[in-house]
Scaffold this active site. Structure first.
Site, PDB file in Angstrom:
ATOM      1  N   GLY A  25     -12.521 -57.307  26.859  1.00  0.00           N
ATOM      2  CA  GLY A  25     -13.334 -58.444  26.404  1.00  0.00           C
ATOM      3  C   GLY A  25     -14.726 -58.497  26.999  1.00  0.00           C
ATOM      4  CG  ASN A  82     -18.759 -55.924  23.184  1.00  0.00           C
ATOM      5  OD1 ASN A  82     -19.976 -55.843  23.065  1.00  0.00           O
ATOM      6  ND2 ASN A  82     -17.976 -54.868  23.342  1.00  0.00           N
ATOM      7  NE  ARG A  84      -2.603 -51.734   8.417  1.00  0.00           N
ATOM      8  CZ  ARG A  84      -3.102 -50.575   8.005  1.00  0.00           C
ATOM      9  NH1 ARG A  84      -3.837 -50.519   6.926  1.00  0.00           N
ATOM     10  NH2 ARG A  84      -2.875 -49.477   8.684  1.00  0.00           N
ATOM     11  NE  ARG A 115      -1.975 -54.821  16.162  1.00  0.00           N
ATOM     12  CZ  ARG A 115      -1.156 -53.785  16.358  1.00  0.00           C
ATOM     13  NH1 ARG A 115      -0.735 -53.082  15.342  1.00  0.00           N
ATOM     14  NH2 ARG A 115      -0.761 -53.446  17.569  1.00  0.00           N
ATOM     15  CG  HIS A 144     -17.447 -48.072  15.498  1.00  0.00           C
ATOM     16  ND1 HIS A 144     -16.073 -47.939  15.613  1.00  0.00           N
ATOM     17  CD2 HIS A 144     -17.943 -46.807  15.448  1.00  0.00           C
ATOM     18  CE1 HIS A 144     -15.762 -46.657  15.619  1.00  0.00           C
ATOM     19  NE2 HIS A 144     -16.874 -45.949  15.524  1.00  0.00           N
ATOM     20  CG  ASP A 188     -15.854 -52.134   3.851  1.00  0.00           C
ATOM     21  OD1 ASP A 188     -15.121 -51.638   4.731  1.00  0.00           O
ATOM     22  OD2 ASP A 188     -16.694 -51.471   3.223  1.00  0.00           O
ATOM     23  CD  GLU A 189     -10.102 -54.702   0.416  1.00  0.00           C
ATOM     24  OE1 GLU A 189      -9.422 -53.842  -0.165  1.00  0.00           O
ATOM     25  OE2 GLU A 189     -10.475 -55.764  -0.100  1.00  0.00           O
ATOM     26  CD  GLU A 213     -19.906 -51.516  22.318  1.00  0.00           C
ATOM     27  OE1 GLU A 213     -19.401 -50.732  21.535  1.00  0.00           O
ATOM     28  OE2 GLU A 213     -19.229 -52.118  23.175  1.00  0.00           O
TER      29      GLU A 213
END
Ligand code: GRF
Length: 216
Positions: free
Chosen positions: A13, A15, A66, A92, A110, A142-143, A175
């Site tokens: 944690g 960030n 999921r 996840r 990322h 997005d997906e 970051e």
């Protein structure tokens, strides 16, 4: 406008801490309404509690699918009434229903310069590829895995002496600056969530990182 955040984490944690520090120091116009972790032992949960931030955990149970997990998670996240969902080291992959529910108001940080080195080991993969410059990316979720629209990036050099830990530490320092700054820009309508800029960014067009450089 103070942007209401729900932050999802799985680990230490740092960030999350950087966002909380920036808020406390008036550098990020946001409020962390809720922190959610899929791991009850995530150190970031303790960090949140110490700061008086609400926390929830939803461990992933063996055999759970999921979509079912993501649907339950979405209900918990919705409790925080987020204007922006921030994935800050949430490890996840989320199901379609979750992504659709928070589409257009969910960002991820990322540890690589996307679209290079997507996936769980962006730092190790960059090292293995021998790149001389890496960095971090804030993108819309997005997906796909790390495929969403890129909102902002910061570059750092890869040093010849780097191992995974030292490179990740350098990327994390970037970051910790980039993520709160972008949240602040979104809160203040300087950046739209589709990446469009509503204010003139401060960019040194001649800034250039050359890596490695050699002493004379
Ligand atoms: C960060 O490096 C982030 O880029 C990646 O996971 C890491 C989380 O670190 N997605 P922390 O838990 O915020 O310290």
């Amino acid at each position: 406008m103070t942007l209401r955040l729900v932050v999802l984490i799985s680990g230490k944690g740092s960030n999350l801490g950087a966002i909380a520090d920036a808020i406390d120091e008036g550098r990020c116009d946001a409020k962390i309404a809720l922190v959610v972790s899929d791991r009850p032992d995530a150190a970031g949960l303790e960090l949140a509690r110490e700061r008086g931030i609400e926390t929830e955990t939803l461990p992933f149970k063996k055999g759970m699918d999921r979509e079912a997990y993501s649907a339950e998670l979405a209900e918990i996240v919705a409790l925080g009434a987020p204007e922006l969902v921030v994935l800050a080291g949430f490890m996840r992959v989320l199901g379609t229903s979750f992504i659709q529910r928070f589409a257009g108001r969910m960002i991820n940080i990322h540890p690589s310069l996307l679209p290079s080195f997507r996936g769980a080991d962006g730092v190790g993969d960059a090292l293995d590829a021998g790149v001389k410059i890496s960095g971090c990316t804030v993108h819309l979720v997005d997906e796909g895995v790390d495929t969403g629209k890129i909102l902002a990036q910061a570059a750092v050099p890869v040093l010849p002496s780097d191992d995974r830990a030292s490179l990740h530490a350098r990327i994390q320092r970037a970051e910790h600056r980039l993520l709160p700054e972008i949240i602040h820009a979104i809160a203040n309508a300087k950046m739209r969530l589709d990446g469009g800029l509503l204010s003139r960014p401060i960019i040194d067009e001649d800034a250039c990182i050359i890596s490695p450089r050699f002493s004379p």
